[in-house]
Write a protein that holds these residues in place. Structure first.
Motif, mmCIF file in Angstrom:
data_model
loop_
_atom_site.group_PDB
_atom_site.id
_atom_site.type_symbol
_atom_site.label_atom_id
_atom_site.label_comp_id
_atom_site.label_asym_id
_atom_site.label_seq_id
_atom_site.Cartn_x
_atom_site.Cartn_y
_atom_site.Cartn_z
ATOM 1 N N ALA A 48 -8.220 -2.883 11.431
ATOM 2 C CA ALA A 48 -7.241 -2.394 10.496
ATOM 3 C C ALA A 48 -6.666 -1.085 10.813
ATOM 4 C CB ALA A 48 -7.749 -2.275 9.076
ATOM 5 N N GLN A 49 -7.194 -0.061 11.265
ATOM 6 C CA GLN A 49 -6.977 1.271 11.672
ATOM 7 C C GLN A 49 -5.936 0.696 12.984
ATOM 8 O OE1 GLN A 49 -10.806 3.120 12.672
ATOM 9 N NE2 GLN A 49 -10.713 3.884 10.363
ATOM 10 N N ASN A 50 -6.496 0.047 13.890
ATOM 11 C CA ASN A 50 -5.559 -0.362 15.072
ATOM 12 C C ASN A 50 -4.175 -0.785 14.573
ATOM 13 O OD1 ASN A 50 -7.732 0.782 16.596
ATOM 14 N ND2 ASN A 50 -8.540 -1.271 16.886
ATOM 15 N N TYR A 61 0.916 -1.167 -0.086
ATOM 16 C CA TYR A 61 0.020 -0.007 -0.015
ATOM 17 C C TYR A 61 0.694 1.068 0.113
ATOM 18 C CZ TYR A 61 -4.500 -2.173 0.842
ATOM 19 O OH TYR A 61 -5.583 -2.859 0.689
ATOM 20 N N SER A 72 -13.908 -5.211 10.779
ATOM 21 C CA SER A 72 -12.594 -5.512 10.116
ATOM 22 C C SER A 72 -11.796 -4.017 10.187
ATOM 23 C CB SER A 72 -12.829 -6.007 9.073
ATOM 24 O OG SER A 72 -13.033 -7.232 9.098
ATOM 25 N N LEU A 73 -12.551 -2.906 9.967
ATOM 26 C CA LEU A 73 -12.309 -1.476 9.560
ATOM 27 C C LEU A 73 -11.620 -1.015 10.890
ATOM 28 C CD1 LEU A 73 -12.002 0.863 7.840
ATOM 29 C CD2 LEU A 73 -14.215 1.454 8.515
ATOM 30 N N GLU A 74 -12.086 -1.280 11.917
ATOM 31 C CA GLU A 74 -11.616 -0.782 13.230
ATOM 32 C C GLU A 74 -10.516 -1.239 13.664
ATOM 33 O OE1 GLU A 74 -12.859 -0.120 18.012
ATOM 34 O OE2 GLU A 74 -14.239 -0.999 16.611
ATOM 35 N N ILE A 103 -2.702 -0.728 11.813
ATOM 36 C CA ILE A 103 -1.730 0.146 11.064
ATOM 37 C C ILE A 103 -1.014 1.199 11.848
ATOM 38 C CG2 ILE A 103 -1.771 2.081 9.055
ATOM 39 C CD1 ILE A 103 -4.046 0.214 7.740
ATOM 40 N N LYS A 104 -1.909 1.517 12.705
ATOM 41 C CA LYS A 104 -1.377 2.769 13.750
ATOM 42 C C LYS A 104 -0.166 2.218 14.464
ATOM 43 C CE LYS A 104 -2.678 5.518 17.338
ATOM 44 N NZ LYS A 104 -3.805 6.160 18.354
ATOM 45 N N SER A 157 -1.879 4.591 1.514
ATOM 46 C CA SER A 157 -3.275 4.201 1.792
ATOM 47 C C SER A 157 -4.061 3.555 0.430
ATOM 48 C CB SER A 157 -4.425 5.174 2.570
ATOM 49 O OG SER A 157 -3.705 5.711 3.491
#
Length: 768
Positions: A83-85, A36, A79-81, A87-88, A39
């Protein structure tokens, strides 16, 4: 060509070679790699879009992140939440490793191991994602977990390095060292600490450990102090292996360390960072053997794992060899290893990759099983084959161990079975099937625990056994089985509960042993104890009766003497007085007869034995006893009855008492019309088989049987007790005398009776 241009050309070629090499690694690795940039999907290898089942790289790159994931993960996060965690975390720490659920293009969901590596180059945020499908590994681990519970797979067979430690503190309760309490073989192999470290401290084994591994020791201190579980990575210099370390504290002052070889993952991570030096370190430190082969020529390169796997000292000993040089002459299917190896390589060259099982051979001559992954590589127009060899001996050994345990279970004579949490039978060994009379294991499919136990035993198991097994892990007790032909079999039973990690019951296992023989012996001992107690009681009562009878007999002698003297003056007696004296004399005579009977019971004169034809004695006595009465005896006497040594008078009295007792039962029941008294006699070659309390074999069996009113079950145990009678005019000594005489002949007497069906008295007289 000028020197500077020549050097520049070499540099460009080297750079081109490296770029090509890592591009080949990127495209040919079996793991999916996704990149990626800011993003957005910017690149992926062939393994990525094939793993997620897209027909082309272009279609894959046109998707968004949400196309590759289900709506929610196993931990409940979207899954979105999630993924954000992650990646952070990756951008914060540089990388992050975790497991997650992914979704293929066809909608199927699978578990995956994911490594995120985050980099910022100038204005671009790059995210390198390495994805590995772990469906088979998850499935294998689950099967292994169930197998461990069911067949108790040994701690040593774990693919993880596992060790159990106790922390050591100084006087101020500061952790300063830790001791190895237990460890598995894999841990010893992975750490290289040796096979004899139990009871030793880490400082004894590695004196400068805290200086060499300060982070590791600090993490262990945190785990013990807080009770939290920590996961971190550590590099082991001696074996050039990366470990994923998980540490947790099962109780205060103790901790467990779990080592997982993550060298392969690190190898991909280094390749993504395009660092030749790091790539070489990972390549050489991989626990798997990795080697490069030139088709039709031989190996040109190998990592340290290859040298260790095959037992080679120097890489120079490996270069130029062929796969057949590290294989037995023949493979298990009978093919020559040299011929089959060429076939496997050709398949990889034709299709791009090929995965298969192979039997390799170390330089020591030891054969071992392995999986082999061949990948076709092309660098600057040259074709190579990369081979990755993974030793799967432990998996094969686990399967062999499972088969060995199953053989033990099938060979035992005890019943061993398992059932699910709903008490449905799921397994039973051959001994159990035979004990219950079940012909096929398939017949178990519709059976529950209650189907193999009598009602009282199942109630005990439900009320006591299973609840205590769930609470304590195990329960022991005595129950019973019920066979297919409805025979009750007493058993000693052990019930064990097997739970999952959350404590929920997964299944029950039980071991049952047939204790029929033990119960028979216990019953025999009980009968012998009762018989001994009865003999002692009879002896005690006999001593008391002897004294009373002796004194009473003296009184009666005096009374009878005076009555005789009075009657001698017959002329002086009135008729009334003469009648009174006659009644007194008759009563005294009856009392004297009772006293004599009491003396016989009490004194128990030793029998004067002589060889006797017992059938004549039986018939004469019975005929005499029933003479003049309305009931006639019926005989069933064997013609070849043995002669035996008995006191004929005493045995005649026993038969007389039993026959008279039978006749009186008809008088009481007022049923003379249908009265039958049957006297049977026969030879018995082994009396102990008929009655376990008998300690002799050859005997004469005499039975006096009637169809009178019978004896109440609560009365039978007291039937031979002195002075016990159910008759209004009885003395309670007739059967006691029978018992005493038979015992003094070394024999045995017993009774069977049912109300309104009659009684049967059986005598066993030993033949010597």
């Amino acid at each position: 060509m000028p020197q500077n241009d020549f050097n520049s050309s070499i540099s460009r070629d080297a750079h081109t070679f490296l770029e090509t090499k890592y591009k080949v690694l990127f495209e040919n690795t079996s793991d999916a790699i996704i990149i990626y940039e800011n993003s957005k999907l910017s690149d992926c290898n062939e393994a990525a879009f094939k793993l997620l089942r897209y027909s082309s790289k272009e279609k894959f790159l046109s998707c968004s992140f949400l196309d590759f994931t289900p709506e929610f993960q196993l931990n409940g996060l979207s899954s979105l939440e999630m993924a954000q965690n992650v990646i952070k975390i990756a951008f914060l720490n540089g990388s992050h490793h975790f497991d997650a659920l992914l979704k293929r293009n066809d909608g199927s969901i699978f578990p995956a191991e994911i490594l995120l590596t985050a980099r910022i180059f100038e204005s671009s945020k790059l995210l390198f994602i390495v994805v590995r499908d772990i469906s088979q590994r998850k499935q294998f681990l689950e099967e292994l977990k169930i197998s461990e519970k069911r067949f108790r797979l040994l701690f040593e067979e774990s693919p993880l390095g596992i060790a159990y430690h106790q922390m050591i503190y100084d006087e101020n309760q500061n952790p300063i060292d830790y001791i190895f309490l237990d460890y598995n073989k894999r841990f010893a192999e992975m750490t290289g600490l040796g096979d004899d470290i139990a009871g030793k401290t880490i400082m004894e084994l590695i004196p400068d450990f805290q200086n060499r591994k300060p982070l590791v020791f600090e993490n262990y201190k945190v785990v013990v102090k807080t009770g939290k579980t920590l996961q971190f990575e550590s590099f082991h210099e001696e074996s050039q292996t990366w470990f994923d370390v998980t540490a947790y504290s099962p109780r205060k002052g103790f901790f467990v360390s779990l080592l997982k070889d993550i060298t392969d993952r690190k190898e991909v991570e280094i390749a993504l960072n395009v660092s030749e030096a790091k790539h070489r370190a990972i390549y050489d430190s991989s626990h798997d053997a990795i080697m490069i082969l030139v088709p039709n020529k031989g190996f040109i390169e190998a990592n340290i794992g290859t040298l260790k796997l095959f037992g080679i000292q120097q890489q120079s000993e490996f270069v130029g060899k062929t796969p057949a040089d590290f294989s037995p002459k023949f493979q298990p299917d009978g093919q020559l290893s040299s011929v089959k190896a060429d076939q496997m390589i050709q398949i990889a060259l034709d299709t791009g990759s090929h995965f298969f099982e192979w039997v390799h051979q170390r330089t020591t001559g030891e054969n071992f099983q392995a999986t082999v992954l061949l990948n076709r590589m092309e660098i600057q127009g040259n074709v190579y084959v990369q081979a990755r060899v993974h030793d799967i001996s432990f998996i094969k050994n686990s399967e062999a161990e499972r088969e060995r345990l199953n053989a033990i279970i099938e060979s035992t004579t005890d019943l061993i079975s398992t059932s699910d949490a709903m008490q449905n039978l799921t397994f039973m060994n051959s001994a159990g099937l035979a004990l219950l009379g079940i012909e096929k294991k398939s017949d178990l499919s519709k059976m529950k625990i209650e189907n193999i136990h009598p009602k009282w035993a199942f109630e005990k198991i439900s009320r006591e056994g299973i609840p205590k097994a769930i609470k304590n892990g195990v329960w022991r007790g005595e129950t019973a089985l019920i066979s297919q032909n409805l025979i009750e079999i007493p058993v000693s039973q052990v019930i064990m509960t097997h739970c999952d990690d959350s404590g929920k019951v997964n299944f029950f296992s039980t071991i049952m042993r047939d204790i029929s023989e033990r119960k028979r012996i216990e019953e025999k001992n009980k009968q012998m104890e009762e018989e001994l107690w009865k003999n002692q009681k009879m002896e005690s009562i006999g001593f008391l009766a002897a004294g009373i009878a002796h004194d009473f007999n003296n009184f009666l002698t005096t009374i009878l003497g005076n009555i005789s003297l009075a009657r001698s003056e017959d002329s002086a007696l009135t008729p009334e007085l003469r009648e009174i004296l006659e009644e007194v004399e008759n009563a005294s005579q009856r009392a004297k007869e009772l006293t004599n009977q009491l003396l016989l019971f009490a004194k128990g004169d030793a029998p004067t034995k002589k060889l006797t034809t017992i059938q004549d004695l039986i018939i004469e006595t019975c005929n005499f006893t029933l003479r003049g009465l309305s009931v006639k005896p019926t005989y069933d006497i064997a013609p070849d009855l043995w002669k035996i040594n008995v006191d004929a008078g005493q045995i005649s009295q026993v038969i007389n008492n039993l026959v008279l007792n039978a006749y009186q039962s008809f008088e009481i029941s007022n049923n003379m019309e249908n009265a039958v008294i049957l006297i049977k006699a026969c030879n018995i070659t082994d009396a102990s088989k008929l009655n376990s309390s008998l300690n002799f074999q050859k005997s004469i069996q005499i039975t006096v049987q009637d169809n009178g009113r019978g004896i109440s079950p609560d009365v039978v145990p007291r039937i031979f007790d002195p002075y016990f009678t159910t008759k209004e005019t009885g003395s309670g000594l007739g059967l006691s005398v029978c018992y005493s005489i038979v015992k003094k002949h070394g024999g045995h007497i017993e009774v069977e009776s049912k109300i309104d069906e009659g009684s049967s008295f059986t005598i066993y007289l030993p033949v010597h």
